[in-house]
Design an enzyme around this catalytic site. Sequence first.
Site, PDB file in Angstrom:
ATOM      1  N   HIS A  97     -10.704  -5.190  10.596  1.00 10.24           N
ATOM      2  CA  HIS A  97     -11.288  -5.038   9.256  1.00 10.24           C
ATOM      3  C   HIS A  97     -12.643  -4.344   9.279  1.00 10.24           C
ATOM      4  O   HIS A  97     -13.428  -4.491   8.341  1.00 10.24           O
ATOM      5  CB  HIS A  97     -11.438  -6.410   8.584  1.00 10.24           C
ATOM      6  CG  HIS A  97     -10.168  -6.985   8.071  1.00 10.24           C
ATOM      7  ND1 HIS A  97      -9.082  -7.212   8.882  1.00 10.24           N
ATOM      8  CD2 HIS A  97      -9.784  -7.369   6.830  1.00 10.24           C
ATOM      9  CE1 HIS A  97      -8.104  -7.740   8.148  1.00 10.24           C
ATOM     10  NE2 HIS A  97      -8.508  -7.833   6.911  1.00 10.24           N
ATOM     11  N   GLU A 110       0.815  -1.221   0.000  1.00 12.29           N
ATOM     12  CA  GLU A 110       0.000   0.000   0.000  1.00 12.29           C
ATOM     13  C   GLU A 110       0.842   1.261   0.000  1.00 12.29           C
ATOM     14  O   GLU A 110       0.554   2.218  -0.716  1.00 12.29           O
ATOM     15  CB  GLU A 110      -0.955   0.009   1.196  1.00 12.29           C
ATOM     16  CG  GLU A 110      -2.199  -0.849   1.029  1.00 12.29           C
ATOM     17  CD  GLU A 110      -1.971  -2.319   1.291  1.00 12.29           C
ATOM     18  OE1 GLU A 110      -0.831  -2.692   1.666  1.00 12.29           O
ATOM     19  OE2 GLU A 110      -2.920  -3.112   1.130  1.00 12.29           O
TER      20      GLU A 110
HETATM   21  C1  LIG Z   1      -2.274  -4.689   4.342  1.00 13.72           C
HETATM   22  C2  LIG Z   1      -3.305  -5.505   3.681  1.00 13.72           C
HETATM   23  N1  LIG Z   1      -3.557  -5.310   2.361  1.00 13.72           N
HETATM   24  C3  LIG Z   1      -4.484  -6.050   1.725  1.00 13.72           C
HETATM   25  C4  LIG Z   1      -5.206  -6.996   2.395  1.00 13.72           C
HETATM   26  C5  LIG Z   1      -6.260  -7.831   1.666  1.00 13.72           C
HETATM   27  N2  LIG Z   1      -5.776  -9.219   1.491  1.00 13.72           N
HETATM   28  C6  LIG Z   1      -6.100 -10.174   2.368  1.00 13.72           C
HETATM   29  S1  LIG Z   1      -5.369 -11.636   1.992  1.00 13.72           S
HETATM   30  C7  LIG Z   1      -4.591 -10.996   0.652  1.00 13.72           C
HETATM   31  C8  LIG Z   1      -3.700 -11.878  -0.192  1.00 13.72           C
HETATM   32  C9  LIG Z   1      -2.547 -12.453   0.569  1.00 13.72           C
HETATM   33  O1  LIG Z   1      -1.907 -13.441  -0.189  1.00 13.72           O
HETATM   34  P1  LIG Z   1      -0.797 -14.395   0.409  1.00 13.72           P
HETATM   35  O2  LIG Z   1       0.165 -13.593   1.226  1.00 13.72           O
HETATM   36  O3  LIG Z   1      -0.213 -15.188  -0.702  1.00 13.72           O
HETATM   37  O4  LIG Z   1      -1.553 -15.348   1.441  1.00 13.72           O
HETATM   38  P2  LIG Z   1      -2.617 -16.486   1.076  1.00 13.72           P
HETATM   39  O5  LIG Z   1      -3.971 -15.832   1.066  1.00 13.72           O
HETATM   40  O6  LIG Z   1      -2.251 -17.062  -0.252  1.00 13.72           O
HETATM   41  O7  LIG Z   1      -2.511 -17.488   2.179  1.00 13.72           O
HETATM   42  C10 LIG Z   1      -4.917  -9.648   0.496  1.00 13.72           C
HETATM   43  C11 LIG Z   1      -4.425  -8.785  -0.594  1.00 13.72           C
HETATM   44  C12 LIG Z   1      -4.938  -7.150   3.782  1.00 13.72           C
HETATM   45  N3  LIG Z   1      -5.642  -8.033   4.523  1.00 13.72           N
HETATM   46  N4  LIG Z   1      -3.999  -6.411   4.380  1.00 13.72           N
END
Ligand SMILES: Cc1ncc(C[n+]2csc(CCOP(=O)(O)OP(=O)(O)O)c2C)c(N)n1
Lengths: 358, 358, 354, 354
Positions: free
Chosen positions: C150, C81
Amino acid sequence: MAAKTRTRTAEVQAFPGDEPQDDLRGYYRDMSFVRAFELRSGEMYARAKIGGYCHLNLGEEATVVGLMAAIQKQDYLFTGYRDHGYALMRDLEPGRVMAELFGRSTGVSGGRGGSMHMYDHEARLFGGYGIVGGQIPPATGVALALKMKETAGPDAAAVMCLLGDGTVNIGAFHESLNLAGLWNLPIVYVIVNNGLGMGTTVEKASAEPDLYKRGASYRIPGVRVDGDDVLAVRDAARTALEQARTLRQPVLLELMCYRLKGHSVVDPARYRSAEDTTIAQKSDPVPVFRAQLIAAGVLDEAAADAIDAAADEQVTAAVDFADASPEPHPDDLFAYVYATPVANAPAELPGDPVMDAL
Amino acid sequence: MAAKTRTRTAEVQAFPGDEPQDDLRGYYRDMSFVRAFELRSGEMYARAKIGGYCHLNLGEEATVVGLMAAIQKQDYLFTGYRDHGYALMRDLEPGRVMAELFGRSTGVSGGRGGSMHMYDHEARLFGGYGIVGGQIPPATGVALALKMKETAGPDAAAVMCLLGDGTVNIGAFHESLNLAGLWNLPIVYVIVNNGLGMGTTVEKASAEPDLYKRGASYRIPGVRVDGDDVLAVRDAARTALEQARTLRQPVLLELMCYRLKGHSVVDPARYRSAEDTTIAQKSDPVPVFRAQLIAAGVLDEAAADAIDAAADEQVTAAVDFADASPEPHPDDLFAYVYATPVANAPAELPGDPVMDAL
Amino acid sequence: MTPKSTSEASLEAAPVDDGPATRVITYRQALNETLRAELLHDDNVFLIGEEIGVFEGSYKITAGLLTEFGPDRVVDAPIAEEGFVGAALGAAMIGMRPVVEIMTINFSLIAIDQIVNHAAKMRSMFGGQVSVPMVIRMPGGGGQQLAATHSQNLEVWFAHIPGLKVLAPSTPADAKALLTAAIRDDDPVIFIENLSLYSSKGEVPDGEQIAEIGKAAVVKEGTDLTIVSYSRGTTTALEVAHQLTAEGLSIEVVDLRSLRPLDRETICASVRKTGRAVVFEDDWLSYGIGAEISATIGEGVFDFLDAPVRRVAAAEVPLPYAKALELAALPHAAELAKVVREVLNIAPLDKLDK
Amino acid sequence: MTPKSTSEASLEAAPVDDGPATRVITYRQALNETLRAELLHDDNVFLIGEEIGVFEGSYKITAGLLTEFGPDRVVDAPIAEEGFVGAALGAAMIGMRPVVEIMTINFSLIAIDQIVNHAAKMRSMFGGQVSVPMVIRMPGGGGQQLAATHSQNLEVWFAHIPGLKVLAPSTPADAKALLTAAIRDDDPVIFIENLSLYSSKGEVPDGEQIAEIGKAAVVKEGTDLTIVSYSRGTTTALEVAHQLTAEGLSIEVVDLRSLRPLDRETICASVRKTGRAVVFEDDWLSYGIGAEISATIGEGVFDFLDAPVRRVAAAEVPLPYAKALELAALPHAAELAKVVREVLNIAPLDKLDK
Ligand SMILES: Cc1ncc(C[n+]2csc(CCOP(=O)(O)OP(=O)(O)O)c2C)c(N)n1
Ligand SMILES: Cc1ncc(C[n+]2csc(CCOP(=O)(O)OP(=O)(O)O)c2C)c(N)n1
Ligand SMILES: [Mg+2]
Ligand SMILES: [Mg+2]
């Protein structure tokens, strides 16, 4: 600080024959001028003509001049708060730079920014930032926009983003370099490694103290160069900018130099080791380059003295201009808060009622 | 997603003779149980027993079980929001994990956290975090405190911090790993690389998609292991934890696995390529491991079926427990806002006056 | 800018004077159509954020736009971000008009140094040489059982910051007209959406609609008491106002629309007429949006006030996941109706609000 | 905890009943002595921040502590606010009592996700299983010509957040007693200092002093009007109050000391007596600390108010570097005196406040 990681060039060297003597003299003239300007800035601070924080480029003159010799008119420059020399070398009027330090309306940022926030949109000096690492995301964003708007090529614009050795450990560095590597952005990140972040050495701040190696995490090539060698800096920066503008290949350039004095003008730097201070002084690029030029017959003592004297006069003229300039008027306090005027934008002074009685 | 970067072990293999059959059966039992629990969680969400966000470990069972086989009681575990399997494997009562999903007072976090925020202080499951990368700095801080409080050694505690492949691009990752490398902290950072961050592939998110290589920027050794191979995961995690607890050498471990379904239970994952979905299903670690054990004579079909059936019964018992548990009472709304009670702490409900009339 | 495609023509078809035709669409649809219209209207406009392209947006606001405009206009960013918000800021410095989506306001904390210490400061700090025409869209709000990290409403933080403009539309029509205004504005605009508004429906005029930034609206006239609210809260305020009409009460509702600048005149003019005010807000009570509204009324129309200004806001707790606790912590119509009656010294007539 | 050294004995020498001996020391010295005393008092206490050790603190608050306690108790961190603030939080989760120095409040924006989304949330979100005994010290304030990004007062952001406690002492004595209380408290405490207070002097009692968190103080009694302020503002409020005494006015001054929790009782009790109130604050007016104070008074003692509550705050601009502009933008004694007179309907008697 690990002097071992630094290659010194204190001893006199001959120059590659193809180096035009006028250029060499020009570089010395610039270095001498930055030196004179910074020394005078320190004096002006002591005399309370300058307030707030004031960080000088003392000891970094070869880096400043080498980088600014490589950057082209169409390129964009972002720096931290240690920005006076870059403003001068980007051809901003010395008087207007000094006026900014004095907080006068003729200053490059209208007196609103001061030492840390030199800006000139036309000259593409895009600031002067005081939050460590804060300049890195916007610099990366200019590179993103350039990729969107222009096609790559020898005349395309690129971005040069300066940062300090202490700045590489902040999240913005990581997030931005990943974007640049991922999207192939035309940007050169330059780490001005003066060995210290305030009182903290690189080794106490960075788990990998060979900072140029950090580009690898983003598939960005890293290059380390002697920042006290104006020609080496210039050439490395040119090559890096070339890659950025023609290949959209971001580059991480690390320039090894020394901070000659304290972190800011008010810092006596008592924490600094005697050894480190000695090395810093021994490798002071201004006298060293002067000696090199004289030894190489490019200058003689008299000519060098004349250059130094001229620099001093220029700075005096800058101080006079700043001194004669008016302060911004309180009536203009709210002048630049918004670019697009909108209804109900607050413009109350302290103690004013929040609104006129209905 | 670049299948090439992934070594698959779908075909049946013999096991190293020194691997106790009970352990192998135990791992299958655990994987089968996590699978059953997650499938049921999905159903319970569809039946509105579970609300909010709900992220499942489907496809990651070998990673979950392998890591939890390696971690020791004294170690601290931090995870992201995809945490159900880890809670179960850290021996939290399945009923209390399901109760947390149901938002009941018997839940592991009292029903206050839900799916993303499983926590058990005694079991040293230190959460369950929903802000991407948010768990990395506190995990690093526990390692810092361990270094301050304990001496290194074979029985010393270490920290395991899980994160996703999409999480490596956030600033907190960079700042934290630099601290761990700089201060030699007893921590293992585990990248659970399921190839996707929501709908974004590793290649579209990370300029250096070989994520384990990013440790180099902090002089932290990086290791990549097949996350579908429970034994490989366990062994790699043991070695890494060993280095952390005895040498205070942080490690970056990357486990290659697949997300079998959508990002969360409500995501149909239409963006996913057919090829990728096929590979994910082909390498589903639960049936693959089952087949391996049967082929190796460690299990027969009947025994395997019995294990799956038992897992299902356990989950049913968990659901019954959760269903029978009470919701937290609104009177306890303010119960945990502060640990040290102080004067004037707000405890008004919506619509209450800000204070009693004087 | 000259029209870029025929489809834009239709957007400008309806003449402004004899009211344009309207359609009933969702808040989500209104945002989506507006983003599309602005992408067509100006080549400098581009969208950037996490999962806005391939995934079509976490809340599907950008559905279809990657397909139509391609990856240079609809940029999927890594989870960074601070990085991509700052990158959008940089792009705006040389004349692009980025529209950033931060998935929810909760994640803006990671980018807030770029927003508050950079985007909001640059123009003033650099003596007016640069402007930052960028929009940051993000939904806030609780009530979805997303738990403590959230479910926040932190708009008051941004509303406090000179250099920013902060908008919070409550209807699909305002979502369209204010988003258009935000994208055409040359300053950084924080555009606050709300998870529970995305599927709400309303009449939206066809064609280009550009709202005036900095103006509140009296969305229901009344004479007995003024309810001041914004974003999702306004829908509850109107619901309660209409419910109380049935009881013979005449409630006026002021929808702030712009949190910064704040339209103190419209608020105070309403309260001068009614003599009573209640603020309804989704954020936490102490130091929330309602504090400024109440202070403004207390200072602006002191002599016309017949009763203390009351605030109906969220309980001051990190929002729990459990439904029963979440319900207890968030402000609803019942509490608002109760407080309105208290300010009017009326005993509850029915059990509806018990 | 048992005494760790003889030097601690002296700290506890003075018995509480017959008032302890006092010394006149600076706010800086009071903080330094308190940090030292707490490091001696509890092995779990450690300091962490940028340049607090070798450099002895950007504002020298930690001078001498690295030498006395060594690098395990006084930890110099790289420039990584999100990282080391979060690391302190983690250490607190297993019983350490970190005292973090963020060099100035302006840099807390980089760490604010760890502070607001993590430190403030954990205890509630995890059902009370963990507590976070950490203190985050940071100075705010303008007036030093540090320009827009280094001169902010953002305490209202933290004061809005459940799970945090926010303190803002105005005197060396309070700096000591509130910092001690903060370090002994088991919750995350935001400890707001001010650049222009560090060299201010005051009487400080010897020995262990532990203030009660959540209580405001009437620091000067009066009957005509109440000035409510905190931190640096309180020193100006007292200056003006005394100046006006010479003119026969009786001004009461309430020093908030704790912004969260907010002691509404003490504020309202004072205004009930005086019937008039002015808030003096260094932050921006809209949505600032004063908004909540004004709203609280308007709701709490409506029937006792004889005049609108006025706020004297900073002009809503990114603070410029140039001295003339900085002076014009920040609130001073003259404006406060002027507004106090306006609220009391008194014509200025002298030119002092012009
Ligand atoms: C700072 C932040 N930005 C965006 C999000 C929204 N978000 C939640 S999970 C996710 C993807 C994360 O992917 P990864 O690290 O590969 O974990 P996975 O879901 O594959 O276990 C996003 C963008 C968040 N929760 N926190
Ligand atoms: C986010 C943030 N943290 C801390 C500071 C305080 N600070 C100003 S300069 C500085 C040191 C930076 O060192 P370096 O990057 O090496 O640059 P140099 O001063 O050597 O040019 C620090 C810690 C700041 N301005 N911003
Ligand atoms: Mg440096
Ligand atoms: Mg993933």
